[in-house]
Design a protein around this motif. Structure first.
Motif, PDB file in Angstrom:
ATOM      1  N   ILE A   4     100.696 -32.684 -61.767  1.00 54.23           N
ATOM      2  CA  ILE A   4      99.442 -32.850 -61.511  1.00 54.23           C
ATOM      3  C   ILE A   4      99.061 -32.461 -60.050  1.00 54.23           C
ATOM      4  N   GLY A   5      97.974 -32.041 -59.808  1.00 52.14           N
ATOM      5  CA  GLY A   5      97.515 -31.361 -58.486  1.00 52.14           C
ATOM      6  C   GLY A   5      96.180 -30.958 -58.485  1.00 52.14           C
ATOM      7  N   TRP A   6      95.704 -30.205 -57.397  1.00 47.22           N
ATOM      8  CA  TRP A   6      94.436 -29.845 -57.222  1.00 47.22           C
ATOM      9  C   TRP A   6      94.544 -28.462 -56.141  1.00 47.22           C
ATOM     10  N   PRO A   7      93.854 -27.242 -56.528  1.00 50.99           N
ATOM     11  CA  PRO A   7      94.301 -26.170 -55.442  1.00 50.99           C
ATOM     12  C   PRO A   7      93.267 -26.356 -54.331  1.00 50.99           C
ATOM     13  N   THR A   8      93.889 -25.434 -53.222  1.00 53.22           N
ATOM     14  CA  THR A   8      93.094 -25.634 -52.022  1.00 53.22           C
ATOM     15  C   THR A   8      92.225 -24.374 -51.814  1.00 53.22           C
ATOM     16  N   ALA A   9      92.132 -23.564 -52.651  1.00 56.02           N
ATOM     17  CA  ALA A   9      91.547 -22.196 -52.508  1.00 56.02           C
ATOM     18  C   ALA A   9      91.192 -21.497 -53.762  1.00 56.02           C
ATOM     19  N   GLY A  10      90.446 -20.507 -54.147  1.00 60.45           N
ATOM     20  CA  GLY A  10      90.465 -19.452 -55.280  1.00 60.45           C
ATOM     21  C   GLY A  10      89.477 -20.029 -56.270  1.00 60.45           C
ATOM     22  N   GLY A  11      88.922 -21.035 -56.486  1.00 62.73           N
ATOM     23  CA  GLY A  11      88.174 -21.319 -57.553  1.00 62.73           C
ATOM     24  C   GLY A  11      87.002 -22.574 -57.248  1.00 62.73           C
ATOM     25  N   ASP A  12      86.164 -22.777 -58.068  1.00 58.42           N
ATOM     26  CA  ASP A  12      85.195 -24.005 -58.146  1.00 58.42           C
ATOM     27  C   ASP A  12      85.895 -25.129 -57.836  1.00 58.42           C
TER      28      ASP A  12
END
Length: 526
Positions: free
Chosen positions: A447-455
């Motif tokens: 589980i995580g969350w991206p820091t760039a590249g999308g909404d």
């Protein structure tokens, strides 16, 4: 003349009687000194080795003599004392060779260097040991493994059914905390782990990655396949390792027990000073997905062969065999959580796996779940109608996805949900209950969350999600199972620049590839 003959006969009879008395006394003295001889074949202080003085001791213990490594003990039957069952001893008494009061087998000393296998945030203990003591499982101050003060083997403080190394009436498996099975969670908090995905050509070395994990206090580490440089660096660190069997290797392992044995020998048994927590056979496989369906038939037989190989090595109590599924790929319905169920087309695949886990002492099922995907792809886990409840420019769907709501904004019968993480986990719990796996726990293996590249992909939102996630899982269960802390692994240690899908999938790292943290994060937050 006749009187002289009588005198001589009288004197002769006296001499014979004296000789018989001396002979009898000598024989009695020899019996007292020698006793019953055992075929040990060595002289010790004028006696045959293992012989005794007349005392309460059984063969093998001599008055004034000790078994190897035994000091200051009272006469006793081998290993037994004062009404104890075989192998039970009181402190400092009746020890087997090598167990002394003040002298321990390697790793059995208070305050000394500990072996890997930790609990309650303390590094370097053997599985199941607590309070800073580096003991062999179940050994305390010269006791047989698992026995204390007149108890049945494995029991302490008069309570039945403890595993080796347990204290204060807790039934622990190696490496776990206060009454938990391996991989299960109770009231106690659990360390949050991190995943190490390596689809990249610009990451730090495996040795640097392990050093970073150590320096930041991360206690659990998921490897998606055998990385021998990483495993070498993980020796004696106390970090618990979740080791994957890559999808591409499943057919070989499923088709041959010898291949499974060799895999375990090479990647597990050769690293017995690494603390393995789970062996994860396959990742994200489902017969309903084109990219993984070709592996589905091999998952269960590969799990069985790996389990057999681990058991053959005597390691079955040190690690557990499971697999990792993707929540979004294997559930046909996940909202509301109580309606969670597996896709009909995967039941033939997942049901036997669930029974394997149940039959192997309820090994947890590992689940990859990503609230971010539910958010950006408008999946039902985060109801679209939440937008209408926004206030003052807030985004309630995003708040629900990132632990920023304290009120229950999704109601499922008697249960209220403040975040999508709990809802997604409970949807798997519901599906397991419908498939005969109600006794299984869920481990969130990604589980995580991206820091760039999308909404909504930014350092700020990733920081909010991951920090609030850590606080949540350390202190709360889910509404369906409020007493169970969810073992959780954050994805990912570094960015992966070789992922060829959407741009945001390349930016899940908690750390930049120069090993600097992208944002402040504390894996031991309370």
């Amino acid at each position: 003349m006749r009187s002289r003959i009588h005198v001589l006969l009288f004197l002769l009879s006296l001499l014979c009687a004296g000789f018989l008395q001396i002979t009898s006394g000598s024989r009695l003295l020899n019996e007292q000194q020698v006793g019953t001889q055992l075929p040990c074949g060595q002289q010790v202080a004028g006696q045959q080795a293992c012989n005794q003085q007349p005392s309460d001791q059984q063969p093998g213990v001599q008055q004034g003599q000790q078994q190897p490594g035994v000091q200051g003990q009272q006469p006793q039957q081998p290993g037994n004392q004062q009404g104890q069952q075989p192998g039970n001893q009181q402190q400092g008494q009746g020890q087997q060779p090598g167990n002394q009061q003040g002298q321990q087998q390697p790793g059995n000393q208070q305050g000394q260097q500990q072996q890997p296998g930790n609990q309650q945030g303390q590094p370097g203990q053997q599985p199941g040991n607590q309070q800073g003591q580096a003991q062999q499982p179940g050994n305390q101050q010269g006791q047989q493994p698992g026995n204390q003060q007149g108890q049945q083997p494995g029991n302490q403080q008069g309570q039945p059914g403890q595993q080796p190394g347990n204290q204060q009436g807790q039934a622990q498996q190696p490496g776990n905390q206060q009454g938990q099975q391996p991989g299960q969670q109770g009231q106690q908090t659990q360390p949050v782990g991190i995943c190490h995905g390596t689809f990249a050509d610009n990451q730090p070395s495996s040795q640097e990655a392990v050093s970073l994990v150590q320096s930041t206090g991360i206690r659990r580490f998921r490897l998606y396949g055998p990385d021998h440089n990483a495993l070498q660096s993980l020796r004696n660190t106390g970090i618990e390792v979740v080791l994957g069997v890559p999808n591409e290797q499943l057919q070989s392992i499923a088709s041959s027990q010898n291949n499974a044995n060799q895999w375990v020998q090479t990647n597990v048994q050769n690293y017995q000073d690494v603390k393995f927590r789970f062996i994860v056979v396959g990742n994200g496989i489902t017969p309903a997905h084109d990219q993984t369906s070709q592996f589905a038939q091999f998952v269960l037989p590969a799990m069985q062969n790996i389990q057999n190989a681990i058991s053959a090595c005597g390691l079955q109590n040190k690690m557990r065999v499971t697999t990792a599924i993707d929540q979004s790929e294997i559930l046909s319905q996940s909202y509301p959580p109580s309606q969670g169920q597996f896709r009909p087309e995967v039941r033939q695949f997942i049901d036997p796996i669930i029974q394997f886990l149940v039959n192997n002492n309820n090994v947890p099922l590992l689940v990859n779940l990503h609230p971010y995907f539910s958010y950006v792809h408008n999946k039902a886990d985060i109801p679209p109608e939440l937008e209408s409840s926004g206030k003052g420019g807030q985004h309630p769907r995003l708040e629900y996805a990132t632990f920023q709501r304290s009120d229950a904004i999704v109601q499922d019968g008697q249960l209220g949900y403040t975040n999508v993480f709990d809802a997604m986990v409970d949807s798997v719990h519901s599906a397991l209950e419908k498939a005969g796996g109600s006794s299984l726990d869920v481990v969130v293996s990604e589980i995580g969350w991206p820091t760039a590249g999308g909404d909504a992909a930014s350092v700020e939102i990733a920081s909010t999600h991951n920090n609030k996630l850590i606080d949540h899982v350390l202190n709360n269960g889910t509404p369906k199972r409020p007493q169970k802390r969810i073992e959780t692994y954050i994805f990912n240690l570094f960015d992966e620049n070789k992922r060829d899908s959407e741009e945001f999938e390349r930016h899940w790292g908690v750390f930049w590839n120069n090993k600097q943290a992208k944002y402040q994060i504390n894996f031991q937050s309370q």
